[in-house]
Design a protein around this motif. Structure first.
Motif, PDB file in Angstrom:
ATOM      1  N   LYS A 186       0.818  -1.116   0.052  1.00 24.64           N
ATOM      2  CA  LYS A 186      -0.023   0.081  -0.229  1.00 24.64           C
ATOM      3  C   LYS A 186       0.834   1.100  -0.107  1.00 24.64           C
ATOM      4  N   VAL A 187       0.919   1.841  -1.070  1.00 22.22           N
ATOM      5  CA  VAL A 187       1.846   2.905  -1.374  1.00 22.22           C
ATOM      6  C   VAL A 187       1.054   4.320  -1.266  1.00 22.22           C
ATOM      7  N   LYS A 188       1.334   5.419  -0.547  1.00 26.73           N
ATOM      8  CA  LYS A 188       0.628   6.669  -0.535  1.00 26.73           C
ATOM      9  C   LYS A 188       1.689   7.747  -0.617  1.00 26.73           C
ATOM     10  N   LEU A 189       1.171   8.689  -1.521  1.00 33.15           N
ATOM     11  CA  LEU A 189       1.694  10.040  -1.708  1.00 33.15           C
ATOM     12  C   LEU A 189       0.868  11.082  -0.919  1.00 33.15           C
ATOM     13  N   ASP A 190       1.531  11.747   0.057  1.00 29.85           N
ATOM     14  CA  ASP A 190       0.776  12.380   0.896  1.00 29.85           C
ATOM     15  C   ASP A 190      -0.570  11.442   1.144  1.00 29.85           C
ATOM     16  N   GLU A 191      -1.926  12.058   0.891  1.00 26.72           N
ATOM     17  CA  GLU A 191      -3.063  11.309   1.325  1.00 26.72           C
ATOM     18  C   GLU A 191      -3.430  10.458   0.194  1.00 26.72           C
ATOM     19  N   ARG A 192      -2.753  10.321  -0.884  1.00 33.15           N
ATOM     20  CA  ARG A 192      -3.542   9.741  -2.115  1.00 33.15           C
ATOM     21  C   ARG A 192      -2.643   8.447  -2.322  1.00 33.15           C
ATOM     22  N   GLU A 193      -3.669   7.515  -2.433  1.00 31.21           N
ATOM     23  CA  GLU A 193      -3.046   6.069  -2.382  1.00 31.21           C
ATOM     24  C   GLU A 193      -2.842   5.869  -4.210  1.00 31.21           C
ATOM     25  N   LEU A 194      -1.402   5.097  -4.127  1.00 27.37           N
ATOM     26  CA  LEU A 194      -1.038   5.025  -5.612  1.00 27.37           C
ATOM     27  C   LEU A 194      -1.373   3.481  -6.015  1.00 27.37           C
ATOM     28  N   ILE A 195      -2.057   3.342  -7.177  1.00 28.77           N
ATOM     29  CA  ILE A 195      -2.263   1.890  -7.526  1.00 28.77           C
ATOM     30  C   ILE A 195      -1.553   1.621  -8.765  1.00 28.77           C
ATOM     31  N   HIS A 196      -0.979   0.656  -8.880  1.00 30.95           N
ATOM     32  CA  HIS A 196       0.144   0.211 -10.006  1.00 30.95           C
ATOM     33  C   HIS A 196      -0.753  -0.505 -11.004  1.00 30.95           C
ATOM     34  N   ARG A 197      -1.303  -0.121 -11.978  1.00 28.58           N
ATOM     35  CA  ARG A 197      -2.382  -1.002 -12.832  1.00 28.58           C
ATOM     36  C   ARG A 197      -1.491  -1.723 -13.987  1.00 28.58           C
ATOM     37  N   LYS A 198      -2.065  -2.808 -14.263  1.00 27.84           N
ATOM     38  CA  LYS A 198      -1.552  -3.472 -15.399  1.00 27.84           C
ATOM     39  C   LYS A 198      -1.793  -2.905 -16.703  1.00 27.84           C
ATOM     40  N   HIS A 199      -3.025  -2.185 -16.847  1.00 27.36           N
ATOM     41  CA  HIS A 199      -3.672  -1.320 -17.920  1.00 27.36           C
ATOM     42  C   HIS A 199      -4.301  -0.251 -17.413  1.00 27.36           C
ATOM     43  N   TYR A 200      -4.050   0.811 -18.449  1.00 26.76           N
ATOM     44  CA  TYR A 200      -4.983   2.045 -18.038  1.00 26.76           C
ATOM     45  C   TYR A 200      -6.033   2.192 -18.976  1.00 26.76           C
ATOM     46  N   TYR A 201      -7.183   2.736 -18.324  1.00 27.17           N
ATOM     47  CA  TYR A 201      -8.548   3.075 -19.277  1.00 27.17           C
ATOM     48  C   TYR A 201      -8.888   4.341 -18.876  1.00 27.17           C
ATOM     49  N   ILE A 202      -9.096   5.148 -19.835  1.00 29.57           N
ATOM     50  CA  ILE A 202      -9.214   6.846 -19.634  1.00 29.57           C
ATOM     51  C   ILE A 202     -10.382   7.093 -20.442  1.00 29.57           C
ATOM     52  N   ALA A 203     -11.125   8.024 -19.820  1.00 23.53           N
ATOM     53  CA  ALA A 203     -12.444   8.545 -20.582  1.00 23.53           C
ATOM     54  C   ALA A 203     -11.864  10.142 -20.674  1.00 23.53           C
ATOM     55  N   LEU A 204     -12.142  10.509 -21.889  1.00 16.98           N
ATOM     56  CA  LEU A 204     -11.667  12.037 -22.209  1.00 16.98           C
ATOM     57  C   LEU A 204     -12.812  12.572 -22.889  1.00 16.98           C
ATOM     58  N   ASN A 205     -12.967  13.835 -22.766  1.00 21.05           N
ATOM     59  CA  ASN A 205     -13.740  14.750 -23.609  1.00 21.05           C
ATOM     60  C   ASN A 205     -12.966  15.592 -24.364  1.00 21.05           C
ATOM     61  N   LYS A 206     -13.101  14.961 -25.731  1.00 19.98           N
ATOM     62  CA  LYS A 206     -12.116  15.619 -26.710  1.00 19.98           C
ATOM     63  C   LYS A 206     -12.521  16.862 -27.010  1.00 19.98           C
ATOM     64  N   PRO A 207     -11.559  17.873 -27.057  1.00 18.83           N
ATOM     65  CA  PRO A 207     -12.081  19.121 -27.776  1.00 18.83           C
ATOM     66  C   PRO A 207     -11.928  19.170 -29.327  1.00 18.83           C
ATOM     67  N   VAL A 208     -12.494  20.346 -29.997  1.00 18.48           N
ATOM     68  CA  VAL A 208     -11.919  20.362 -31.551  1.00 18.48           C
ATOM     69  C   VAL A 208     -10.571  20.747 -31.359  1.00 18.48           C
ATOM     70  N   GLY A 209      -9.692  20.294 -32.468  1.00 18.45           N
ATOM     71  CA  GLY A 209      -8.378  20.724 -32.874  1.00 18.45           C
ATOM     72  C   GLY A 209      -7.408  19.787 -32.367  1.00 18.45           C
ATOM     73  N   TYR A 210      -7.797  18.543 -31.923  1.00 20.08           N
ATOM     74  CA  TYR A 210      -6.912  17.533 -31.668  1.00 20.08           C
ATOM     75  C   TYR A 210      -7.042  16.142 -32.234  1.00 20.08           C
ATOM     76  N   VAL A 211      -6.026  15.393 -32.620  1.00 22.13           N
ATOM     77  CA  VAL A 211      -6.396  14.350 -33.279  1.00 22.13           C
ATOM     78  C   VAL A 211      -6.253  12.839 -32.183  1.00 22.13           C
ATOM     79  N   CYS A 212      -6.933  11.868 -32.713  1.00 30.47           N
ATOM     80  CA  CYS A 212      -6.832  10.662 -32.067  1.00 30.47           C
ATOM     81  C   CYS A 212      -5.726   9.725 -32.176  1.00 30.47           C
ATOM     82  N   SER A 213      -4.860  10.021 -33.552  1.00 28.71           N
ATOM     83  CA  SER A 213      -3.708   9.381 -33.754  1.00 28.71           C
ATOM     84  C   SER A 213      -2.537   9.496 -32.566  1.00 28.71           C
TER      85      SER A 213
END
Ligand code: URA
Length: 235
Positions: A46-73
């Motif tokens: 169990k690793v914490k930085l200040d009050e935040r617990e740090l989870i080492h993930r095998k994979h990352y899954y992220i949801a982003l609200n994409k603005p105009v002007g950015y590409v997904c490549s």
């Protein structure tokens, strides 16, 4: 792995900043202040930085609200990429989009380093719905509903599109629900019926709605449950 690497992999801190944080007593391992950057930790610690617990993930899954002007490549000579909107600790994981949006489209992009997960979202065989809010130049005709339900031919493509649902909200606004993701598909479907898309926003992928509190350009990590629900949902 070394504690400073663990921190570098799971936070926005560089290895050097991680070492400083350890020296300044900001890092805790299993309830005790860590003293050295080279102590070994694993995902069960169990690793914490200040009050935040740090989870080492095998994979990352992220949801982003994409603005105009950015590409997904992952690279582009003309535009910034969506990964530039993410913090350094996930940027070095080289995430890819599970279904790209055009540079002028806004809304939900799911990013991951798990190829099987993204394949399960994008493969037309898996029938995962992608929901788009469409604004058109000319009035949307009732006849499009049946045309899109039957499938339409897109210029050079040999196969008709899979059945899609169109819900008309008013003269120039509609929701279109697809289960495949061909190149510029929404724009080309509207072109095939003689109309033009002037604004496009993706609001949902499978059972996952773009969170209302994510402003354009903001992201959040998905929990393991959210990531697995997307894959197991029947939508
Ligand atoms: N269809 C399009 O035409 N553009 C997108 O960005 C997504 C789907």
């Amino acid at each position: 792995m070394r504690l400073d690497k663990f921190i570098g992999d799971t936070t926005e801190l560089s290895r050097t900043d991680a070492k400083k944080a350890i020296k300044n007593g900001r890092v805790w391992v299993n309830g005790t202040t860590a003293k050295k950057p080279d102590i070994k930790v694993t995902e069960v610690d169990k690793v914490k930085l200040d009050e935040r617990e740090l989870i080492h993930r095998k994979h990352y899954y992220i949801a982003l609200n994409k603005p105009v002007g950015y590409v997904c490549s992952t690279r582009d000579p003309d535009y910034p990429t969506v990964s530039e909107l993410l913090p350094a600790y996930v940027q070095h994981r080289e995430l890819h989009a599970a279904g790209r949006l055009d540079v002028d489209t806004t809304g939900l992009v799911l990013l991951t380093d798990d190829g099987k997960w993204s394949h399960d979202i994008t493969s037309p065989r898996k029938q995962k719905e992608k929901v788009y809010q469409v604004t058109t130049e000319s009035p949307i005709e009732e006849s499009y509903v049946q045309a899109f339900a039957n499938g339409v031919y897109l210029d050079n493509d040999e196969k008709v599109t899979l059945p899609a649902k169109l819900e008309i909200h008013n003269e120039t606004h509609a929701t279109l629900i697809l289960t495949e993701g061909r190149y510029h598909q929404v724009k080309r479907m509207f072109e095939s019926v003689g109309n033009k898309v002037i604004a496009l926003h993706r609001s949902k992928i499978a059972c996952f709605k773009l969170p209302g509190d994510l402003e354009l350009g903001e992201y959040r990590e998905l929990s393991d449950k959210e990531a697995s629900d997307i894959i197991s949902s029947t939508l």
